[in-house]
Each structure stands twice: as C-alpha cells, then as structure tokens.
Design an enzyme around this catalytic site. Structure first.
Site, PDB file in Angstrom:
ATOM      1  N   ASN A   9      38.033  13.816  61.734  1.00  0.00           N
ATOM      2  CA  ASN A   9      38.691  14.425  62.890  1.00  0.00           C
ATOM      3  C   ASN A   9      39.388  15.716  62.426  1.00  0.00           C
ATOM      4  O   ASN A   9      40.269  15.677  61.550  1.00  0.00           O
ATOM      5  CB  ASN A   9      39.706  13.418  63.448  1.00  0.00           C
ATOM      6  CG  ASN A   9      40.445  13.962  64.647  1.00  0.00           C
ATOM      7  OD1 ASN A   9      40.874  15.110  64.652  1.00  0.00           O
ATOM      8  ND2 ASN A   9      40.622  13.139  65.658  1.00  0.00           N
ATOM      9  N   HIS A  12      43.661  18.701  63.514  1.00  0.00           N
ATOM     10  CA  HIS A  12      44.860  19.321  62.955  1.00  0.00           C
ATOM     11  C   HIS A  12      44.582  20.586  62.167  1.00  0.00           C
ATOM     12  O   HIS A  12      45.515  21.280  61.760  1.00  0.00           O
ATOM     13  CB  HIS A  12      45.680  18.278  62.206  1.00  0.00           C
ATOM     14  CG  HIS A  12      46.148  17.218  63.160  1.00  0.00           C
ATOM     15  ND1 HIS A  12      46.928  17.516  64.256  1.00  0.00           N
ATOM     16  CD2 HIS A  12      45.875  15.891  63.245  1.00  0.00           C
ATOM     17  CE1 HIS A  12      47.141  16.412  64.962  1.00  0.00           C
ATOM     18  NE2 HIS A  12      46.511  15.414  64.361  1.00  0.00           N
ATOM     19  N   HIS A  45      39.352  15.974  69.534  1.00  0.00           N
ATOM     20  CA  HIS A  45      39.986  15.447  70.740  1.00  0.00           C
ATOM     21  C   HIS A  45      40.407  16.628  71.611  1.00  0.00           C
ATOM     22  O   HIS A  45      41.321  17.369  71.255  1.00  0.00           O
ATOM     23  CB  HIS A  45      41.203  14.600  70.336  1.00  0.00           C
ATOM     24  CG  HIS A  45      41.884  13.921  71.480  1.00  0.00           C
ATOM     25  ND1 HIS A  45      42.934  13.060  71.309  1.00  0.00           N
ATOM     26  CD2 HIS A  45      41.678  13.972  72.821  1.00  0.00           C
ATOM     27  CE1 HIS A  45      43.349  12.603  72.489  1.00  0.00           C
ATOM     28  NE2 HIS A  45      42.600  13.164  73.422  1.00  0.00           N
ATOM     29  N   ARG A  47      42.363  17.547  74.319  1.00  0.00           N
ATOM     30  CA  ARG A  47      43.438  16.979  75.150  1.00  0.00           C
ATOM     31  C   ARG A  47      43.620  17.806  76.404  1.00  0.00           C
ATOM     32  O   ARG A  47      43.322  19.006  76.437  1.00  0.00           O
ATOM     33  CB  ARG A  47      44.755  16.951  74.365  1.00  0.00           C
ATOM     34  CG  ARG A  47      44.764  15.987  73.202  1.00  0.00           C
ATOM     35  CD  ARG A  47      46.156  15.913  72.589  1.00  0.00           C
ATOM     36  NE  ARG A  47      47.049  15.141  73.417  1.00  0.00           N
ATOM     37  CZ  ARG A  47      47.374  13.861  73.200  1.00  0.00           C
ATOM     38  NH1 ARG A  47      46.901  13.219  72.157  1.00  0.00           N
ATOM     39  NH2 ARG A  47      48.188  13.231  74.013  1.00  0.00           N
ATOM     40  N   ARG A  51      46.501  21.136  73.165  1.00  0.00           N
ATOM     41  CA  ARG A  51      47.496  21.445  72.127  1.00  0.00           C
ATOM     42  C   ARG A  51      46.867  21.722  70.767  1.00  0.00           C
ATOM     43  O   ARG A  51      47.461  22.355  69.921  1.00  0.00           O
ATOM     44  CB  ARG A  51      48.539  20.347  72.017  1.00  0.00           C
ATOM     45  CG  ARG A  51      48.019  19.070  71.398  1.00  0.00           C
ATOM     46  CD  ARG A  51      49.124  18.082  71.156  1.00  0.00           C
ATOM     47  NE  ARG A  51      49.628  17.525  72.395  1.00  0.00           N
ATOM     48  CZ  ARG A  51      50.181  16.306  72.475  1.00  0.00           C
ATOM     49  NH1 ARG A  51      50.295  15.564  71.396  1.00  0.00           N
ATOM     50  NH2 ARG A  51      50.619  15.842  73.623  1.00  0.00           N
ATOM     51  N   GLU A  72      36.476  13.106  71.642  1.00  0.00           N
ATOM     52  CA  GLU A  72      37.494  12.194  72.186  1.00  0.00           C
ATOM     53  C   GLU A  72      38.076  12.851  73.413  1.00  0.00           C
ATOM     54  O   GLU A  72      38.413  14.039  73.387  1.00  0.00           O
ATOM     55  CB  GLU A  72      38.614  11.983  71.170  1.00  0.00           C
ATOM     56  CG  GLU A  72      38.228  11.144  69.994  1.00  0.00           C
ATOM     57  CD  GLU A  72      39.382  11.042  69.006  1.00  0.00           C
ATOM     58  OE1 GLU A  72      40.492  11.533  69.299  1.00  0.00           O
ATOM     59  OE2 GLU A  72      39.164  10.508  67.931  1.00  0.00           O
ATOM     60  N   THR A 103      47.657   9.646  70.142  1.00  0.00           N
ATOM     61  CA  THR A 103      47.230   8.552  71.020  1.00  0.00           C
ATOM     62  C   THR A 103      47.960   7.267  70.634  1.00  0.00           C
ATOM     63  O   THR A 103      47.735   6.718  69.561  1.00  0.00           O
ATOM     64  CB  THR A 103      45.701   8.354  70.894  1.00  0.00           C
ATOM     65  OG1 THR A 103      45.090   9.637  70.933  1.00  0.00           O
ATOM     66  CG2 THR A 103      45.170   7.518  72.028  1.00  0.00           C
ATOM     67  N   GLU A 153      35.969   1.569  69.707  1.00  0.00           N
ATOM     68  CA  GLU A 153      36.700   1.981  68.518  1.00  0.00           C
ATOM     69  C   GLU A 153      38.009   1.210  68.529  1.00  0.00           C
ATOM     70  O   GLU A 153      38.786   1.312  69.486  1.00  0.00           O
ATOM     71  CB  GLU A 153      36.944   3.490  68.507  1.00  0.00           C
ATOM     72  CG  GLU A 153      37.704   3.904  67.246  1.00  0.00           C
ATOM     73  CD  GLU A 153      37.630   5.385  66.932  1.00  0.00           C
ATOM     74  OE1 GLU A 153      36.575   6.006  67.190  1.00  0.00           O
ATOM     75  OE2 GLU A 153      38.628   5.910  66.434  1.00  0.00           O
ATOM     76  N   HIS A 196      42.539   5.557  63.468  1.00  0.00           N
ATOM     77  CA  HIS A 196      43.921   5.972  63.768  1.00  0.00           C
ATOM     78  C   HIS A 196      44.855   5.572  62.639  1.00  0.00           C
ATOM     79  O   HIS A 196      44.984   4.400  62.320  1.00  0.00           O
ATOM     80  CB  HIS A 196      44.448   5.423  65.095  1.00  0.00           C
ATOM     81  CG  HIS A 196      45.454   6.381  65.700  1.00  0.00           C
ATOM     82  ND1 HIS A 196      46.717   6.536  65.207  1.00  0.00           N
ATOM     83  CD2 HIS A 196      45.348   7.274  66.710  1.00  0.00           C
ATOM     84  CE1 HIS A 196      47.360   7.465  65.898  1.00  0.00           C
ATOM     85  NE2 HIS A 196      46.536   7.938  66.811  1.00  0.00           N
TER      86      HIS A 196
END
Ligand code: PXP
Length: 250
Positions: A9, A12, A45, A47, A51, A72, A103, A153, A196
């Site tokens: 992922n 970030h 992801h 969102r 963000r 995601e 999440t 998941e 996660h």
C-alpha cells in the site's frame, strides 16, 4: 510452498508528497520500485477527502504500471463510478469515516447486505475481483460470501495493536478469531486476504495461517523506508513471510 502474496500500500508516499504539494516523492516511482522488488500488487486507497491518494494517482497507476492494482474505496456512488471506469484488477471495499486517521473497523457486511449485493455484483461483472474488508468474525465472513464477493480481507488492526502494546492475552484471542474467520472464508470458497497495522513482528503469526493467501501492508513499510530504504524494508518483510510460512507448512 503455498506462497503468500504481498500487496504494498503506497498511500503514505502520497501523504508525504501532499505535505508539500508538487510531485515528490512520486507515487509512480514508488510503484515501479515496488514492482521491481517483486511485490504481487499495489494497493491504493482513494479516500473521499483525497487526503493521500488522488484521482490522478489511480488513473496513472492503472494506465501504466504492469502490476495488479488493488483499489481500496468506500462503497459510495462516487467510488462506484470511478471503479467502473478504471476496472482495476481488484477492489477492496472499506468503511470510511471522515474524522478517522485510518480505517478503524471492518465493513458491516451483514447489515449492509442489501445495498452491497448489487454494488459488488456490478463491479465483478465489470471484471474487478471484489473483497470486503471485515472484522475477523464468522457472521461477517458468511455475510460477505452471501453477498457474492469473491474475496474478504480480514482486519488485523486489533491483533497488531495488541502485539505492539504487549497485550498477549488480547493478541491470542484476536489471533484465534482471525484463524477461524480465515478457515471459514476458505471453506466457503472465498479468497482470504489480511491487512492493517502489520509489522515485522505481527506478520509472524499471520503469515502462518494457511488459509490466508494475500497480505496488504503499507504504513509500517513506508515508515521503515525512512531508515533502511523501501527496497530493504519490503525485502525483509517478504523474507519473514516466506520463512515463517515454510516452517508452518513443514
Ligand atoms: N488493508 C486495508 C483494507 C486498509 O484499509 C489498509 C490501510 O489503508 C491496509 C490494508 C494497510 O494497512 P497499513 O497501512 O496499516 O499497513
């Protein structure tokens, strides 16, 4: 060996980029590196508040990276329209609250079944494999199956936090729930993924669970990359996953 897939992922990378505007660090460069290191997929992801990952990131990645994209997203109409246009390899439906930092819990597949069934069906008819991000709970696994999703998941956040906090009793309790949920998912014919909060330490028991076939990991690896580089961080995670999996299967 029943090899465990690793999805990285890169949200970030975008978080750091967005802190200053501009295009550094570039998400495409991160994706290319992740591919070179041998990851099996890239997770992003998108969102509602954009963000970190933005529309252009997803469009560029889907158009030019030769690696499966796992998108995601919240189960909203806006995201449905985007996903239908992009038709990514995989879609993971997650609950989303504007004020949360990440999440926080799993999707309530049980009470959302009537809404989710046609939502998921349309995405899967369009060629994307849909997974539902759910708590490791048997009723949620059954509901995900009944909705028609091809994958689940399992949310490992509680387990990973308990490991980090040294709360062994809680960690063991949640781990048993993850194992039971993974087994039921697999018995029902679902692809079982997990993710996660996973770190080098918390991956150990998760990677041993034979019914789990894919992990999606982000924050910890991007954080580690500050100290050792992305390549070394991912390689170390990959090695731990392979080593413990092999031991568990012999
Ligand atoms: N899987 C899902 C469904 C997520 O929402 C996230 C966080 O975006 C992850 C995996 C990765 O979690 P982490 O960044 O804590 O490794």
């Amino acid at each position: 060996m029943n090899r465990l897939r690793l999805g990285i992922n890169i949200d970030h990378v975008a978080t750091i980029r967005n802190a200053r505007g501009g295009n550094h660090p570039d998400t495409m460069r991160a994706a290319e590196l992740v591919k070179k290191i041998g990851a099996d997929s890239i997770t992003v992801h998108l969102r509602e508040d954009r963000r970190h990952i933005r529309d252009l990131d997803v469009i560029t990645l889907a158009g030019s990276i030769d690696l499966p994209i796992n998108l995601e997203m919240a189960a909203t109409q806006e995201m449905h329209d985007i996903a239908l246009k992009l038709a990514p390899h995989a879609i993971c439906l997650v609950p989303e609250k504007r004020e949360e930092r990440t999440t926080e819990g799993g999707l309530d597949a049980k009470s959302g079944a009537n809404y989710l069934r046609p939502y998921v069906a349309r995405l899967q008819e369009n060629g994307s494999r849909v997974s539902l991000f759910i708590e490791p709970n048997l009723a949620q696994v059954q509901a995900a199956h009944d909705i028609g999703a091809r994958a689940i998941e399992l949310h490992t956040g509680k387990y990973c936090d308990a490991i980090t906090d040294g709360n062994i009793d809680l960690a063991n309790e949640v781990l048993e729930n993850i194992k039971a949920a993974a087994k039921l998912g697999s018995d029902l014919g679902l692809e079982v993924h997990a993710g996660h909060g996973i770190t080098y330490e918390s991956v150990i028991e998760i990677a041993k669970i034979p019914h789990i076939i894919e992990l999606n990991i982000g924050h910890f690896l991007i954080g580690e990359a500050i100290f050792v580089g992305l390549e070394a961080a991912i390689e170390k995670m990959r090695n731990i996953m392979d080593e413990v999996r092999e031991i568990a299967q012999t």
